[in-house]
Motif scaffolding. Structure first.
Motif, PDB file in Angstrom:
ATOM      1  N   SER A 256      62.687  -5.857 136.040  1.00  0.00           N
ATOM      2  CA  SER A 256      62.527  -7.477 136.373  1.00  0.00           C
ATOM      3  C   SER A 256      63.110  -8.256 135.351  1.00  0.00           C
ATOM      4  CB  SER A 256      60.922  -7.627 136.562  1.00  0.00           C
ATOM      5  OG  SER A 256      60.473  -7.894 135.464  1.00  0.00           O
ATOM      6  N   GLN A 257      63.683  -7.657 134.187  1.00  0.00           N
ATOM      7  CA  GLN A 257      64.263  -8.288 133.069  1.00  0.00           C
ATOM      8  C   GLN A 257      63.535  -9.621 132.515  1.00  0.00           C
ATOM      9  OE1 GLN A 257      68.038  -9.365 134.648  1.00  0.00           O
ATOM     10  NE2 GLN A 257      68.616  -7.089 134.948  1.00  0.00           N
ATOM     11  N   GLY A 258      62.319  -9.341 132.280  1.00  0.00           N
ATOM     12  CA  GLY A 258      61.599 -10.272 131.579  1.00  0.00           C
ATOM     13  C   GLY A 258      60.805 -11.505 132.468  1.00  0.00           C
TER      14      GLY A 258
ATOM     15  N   GLU B  38      44.692  -3.087 129.408  1.00  0.00           N
ATOM     16  CA  GLU B  38      43.904  -2.629 128.496  1.00  0.00           C
ATOM     17  C   GLU B  38      44.563  -1.693 127.559  1.00  0.00           C
ATOM     18  OE1 GLU B  38      40.456  -1.117 130.029  1.00  0.00           O
ATOM     19  OE2 GLU B  38      39.941  -2.869 131.150  1.00  0.00           O
ATOM     20  N   ALA B  39      45.470  -0.997 127.876  1.00  0.00           N
ATOM     21  CA  ALA B  39      46.122   0.074 127.139  1.00  0.00           C
ATOM     22  C   ALA B  39      47.409  -0.709 126.152  1.00  0.00           C
ATOM     23  CB  ALA B  39      46.712   1.203 127.873  1.00  0.00           C
ATOM     24  N   GLY B  40      47.651  -2.079 126.480  1.00  0.00           N
ATOM     25  CA  GLY B  40      48.550  -2.585 125.742  1.00  0.00           C
ATOM     26  C   GLY B  40      50.206  -2.616 126.230  1.00  0.00           C
ATOM     27  N   LEU B  41      49.943  -2.093 127.690  1.00  0.00           N
ATOM     28  CA  LEU B  41      51.658  -1.801 127.844  1.00  0.00           C
ATOM     29  C   LEU B  41      51.834  -3.036 129.183  1.00  0.00           C
ATOM     30  CD1 LEU B  41      50.925   1.982 129.456  1.00  0.00           C
ATOM     31  CD2 LEU B  41      51.775   1.014 127.156  1.00  0.00           C
ATOM     32  N   VAL B  42      51.189  -3.873 129.526  1.00  0.00           N
ATOM     33  CA  VAL B  42      51.530  -4.726 130.263  1.00  0.00           C
ATOM     34  C   VAL B  42      50.760  -6.271 129.781  1.00  0.00           C
ATOM     35  CG1 VAL B  42      52.210  -3.702 132.353  1.00  0.00           C
ATOM     36  CG2 VAL B  42      49.982  -4.724 132.122  1.00  0.00           C
ATOM     37  N   GLN B  43      51.232  -7.369 130.289  1.00  0.00           N
ATOM     38  CA  GLN B  43      50.701  -8.548 129.809  1.00  0.00           C
ATOM     39  C   GLN B  43      50.648  -9.503 130.930  1.00  0.00           C
ATOM     40  OE1 GLN B  43      52.771  -9.817 126.490  1.00  0.00           O
ATOM     41  NE2 GLN B  43      54.148 -10.801 127.443  1.00  0.00           N
ATOM     42  N   SER B  44      49.899 -10.385 131.235  1.00  0.00           N
ATOM     43  CA  SER B  44      49.800 -11.317 132.337  1.00  0.00           C
ATOM     44  C   SER B  44      50.225 -12.699 132.034  1.00  0.00           C
ATOM     45  CB  SER B  44      48.307 -11.349 133.006  1.00  0.00           C
ATOM     46  OG  SER B  44      48.192  -9.959 133.642  1.00  0.00           O
ATOM     47  N   GLN B  45      50.790 -13.541 132.998  1.00  0.00           N
ATOM     48  CA  GLN B  45      51.320 -14.585 132.823  1.00  0.00           C
ATOM     49  C   GLN B  45      50.642 -15.454 133.928  1.00  0.00           C
ATOM     50  OE1 GLN B  45      55.365 -15.326 131.840  1.00  0.00           O
ATOM     51  NE2 GLN B  45      55.300 -17.224 132.733  1.00  0.00           N
TER      52      GLN B  45
ATOM     53  N   LEU C 226      54.232  -8.755 133.090  1.00  0.00           N
ATOM     54  CA  LEU C 226      55.463  -8.413 132.318  1.00  0.00           C
ATOM     55  C   LEU C 226      54.890  -7.271 131.472  1.00  0.00           C
ATOM     56  CD1 LEU C 226      55.874 -11.959 130.957  1.00  0.00           C
ATOM     57  CD2 LEU C 226      57.357 -11.198 132.428  1.00  0.00           C
ATOM     58  N   LEU C 227      56.137  -6.557 131.162  1.00  0.00           N
ATOM     59  CA  LEU C 227      55.927  -5.406 130.229  1.00  0.00           C
ATOM     60  C   LEU C 227      55.449  -6.008 128.913  1.00  0.00           C
ATOM     61  CD1 LEU C 227      58.965  -2.872 130.584  1.00  0.00           C
ATOM     62  CD2 LEU C 227      56.786  -2.786 131.548  1.00  0.00           C
ATOM     63  N   ALA C 228      54.569  -5.520 128.164  1.00  0.00           N
ATOM     64  CA  ALA C 228      54.043  -5.978 127.008  1.00  0.00           C
ATOM     65  C   ALA C 228      55.050  -5.875 125.763  1.00  0.00           C
ATOM     66  CB  ALA C 228      52.580  -5.580 126.495  1.00  0.00           C
ATOM     67  N   ARG C 229      55.975  -4.599 125.821  1.00  0.00           N
ATOM     68  CA  ARG C 229      56.776  -4.198 124.788  1.00  0.00           C
ATOM     69  C   ARG C 229      58.005  -3.668 125.565  1.00  0.00           C
ATOM     70  NH1 ARG C 229      52.486  -0.102 123.748  1.00  0.00           N
ATOM     71  NH2 ARG C 229      53.251   1.984 124.247  1.00  0.00           N
ATOM     72  N   PRO C 230      58.896  -3.358 124.902  1.00  0.00           N
ATOM     73  CA  PRO C 230      60.445  -2.860 125.381  1.00  0.00           C
ATOM     74  C   PRO C 230      59.970  -1.405 126.331  1.00  0.00           C
ATOM     75  CG  PRO C 230      60.849  -3.722 123.431  1.00  0.00           C
ATOM     76  CD  PRO C 230      59.232  -3.702 123.412  1.00  0.00           C
ATOM     77  N   ALA C 231      60.584  -1.328 127.351  1.00  0.00           N
ATOM     78  CA  ALA C 231      60.557   0.012 128.150  1.00  0.00           C
ATOM     79  C   ALA C 231      60.972   1.161 127.325  1.00  0.00           C
ATOM     80  CB  ALA C 231      61.346  -0.245 129.258  1.00  0.00           C
ATOM     81  N   THR C 232      61.597   0.934 126.270  1.00  0.00           N
ATOM     82  CA  THR C 232      62.340   2.127 125.544  1.00  0.00           C
ATOM     83  C   THR C 232      61.258   2.489 124.661  1.00  0.00           C
ATOM     84  OG1 THR C 232      63.175   0.400 123.867  1.00  0.00           O
ATOM     85  CG2 THR C 232      64.647   1.379 125.499  1.00  0.00           C
ATOM     86  N   GLU C 233      60.059   1.615 124.251  1.00  0.00           N
ATOM     87  CA  GLU C 233      58.805   1.931 123.628  1.00  0.00           C
ATOM     88  C   GLU C 233      57.743   2.326 124.458  1.00  0.00           C
ATOM     89  OE1 GLU C 233      58.105  -1.317 120.933  1.00  0.00           O
ATOM     90  OE2 GLU C 233      60.382  -1.707 120.326  1.00  0.00           O
TER      91      GLU C 233
ATOM     92  N   SER D  29      60.907   8.004 128.219  1.00  0.00           N
ATOM     93  CA  SER D  29      60.290   6.457 128.092  1.00  0.00           C
ATOM     94  C   SER D  29      60.681   6.105 129.435  1.00  0.00           C
ATOM     95  CB  SER D  29      61.231   5.814 127.192  1.00  0.00           C
ATOM     96  OG  SER D  29      62.544   5.612 127.736  1.00  0.00           O
ATOM     97  N   VAL D  30      59.848   4.912 129.841  1.00  0.00           N
ATOM     98  CA  VAL D  30      59.911   4.230 130.956  1.00  0.00           C
ATOM     99  C   VAL D  30      61.267   3.732 131.177  1.00  0.00           C
ATOM    100  CG1 VAL D  30      59.291   1.911 132.354  1.00  0.00           C
ATOM    101  CG2 VAL D  30      57.575   3.358 131.024  1.00  0.00           C
ATOM    102  N   HIS D  31      61.962   3.493 130.115  1.00  0.00           N
ATOM    103  CA  HIS D  31      63.314   3.055 130.274  1.00  0.00           C
ATOM    104  C   HIS D  31      64.452   4.079 130.861  1.00  0.00           C
ATOM    105  CE1 HIS D  31      67.382   0.948 129.085  1.00  0.00           C
ATOM    106  NE2 HIS D  31      67.605   2.247 128.725  1.00  0.00           N
TER     107      HIS D  31
END
Length: 149
Positions: free
Chosen positions: A18-20, A48-55, A63-70, A128-130
């Motif tokens: 979704s590119q951010g 809760e695991a820090g993988l996504v965040q809500s807007q 959204l992803l909470a950090r890059p898919a490569t991480e 990775s998710v990436h």
């Protein structure tokens, strides 16, 4: 059969594509072929695991909470596994202590399952998710509405 890990991986790969741009649980549920309530529960676990965040608000979503490569598949597995029992967990069984076989079954199975569990964790940590997104990009028809995110 539990599909939480597969659906969570699907969600994260979709969010990566979704590119951010925030994505609603309804859109994610439609893509994953499940109910939005299932997606919202998974999102809570992933948040809760820090993988996504809500807007919140108009145009809000997840959204992803950090890059898919991480984000490794082991991160995803650990996030969704915490609320589900481990398939290899033999310590929760209660074999008879009066049986010669029962007395040694847990220790025997733990010794046999240990290398399999470690191999699985190593394999999941290496992806990775990436990388999932790259594999998907090779398989997704260009006309698919979800292909571009």
């Amino acid at each position: 059969m539990n599909t939480r890990f597969a659906v969570a991986t699907h969600i994260l790969a979709y969010l990566g594509h979704s590119q951010g741009q925030p994505v609603s649980s309804e859109v994610l549920a439609s893509s994953a072929g499940t109910h939005p309530v299932v997606v919202r529960r998974l999102m809570s676990t992933l948040r809760e695991a820090g993988l996504v965040q809500s807007q919140r608000g108009a145009g809000g979503g997840t959204l992803l909470a950090r890059p898919a490569t991480e984000i490794s598949l082991l991160d995803v597995f650990r996030a969704v596994q915490e609320s589900e029992p481990d398939l290899f967990l033999v310590g929760s069984t209660n074999p008879s202590s009066h049986c010669d076989l029962g007395r040694v079954m847990q220790q025997t199975l733990e010794g046999l399952f240990g290398p399999a569990i470690e191999a699985m964790r190593t394999a999941l940590a290496a992806v990775s998710v990436h990388q999932v997104m790259e594999e998907l990009a090779q398989r997704v028809p260009q006309q698919c509405p979800h292909a571009s995110g």
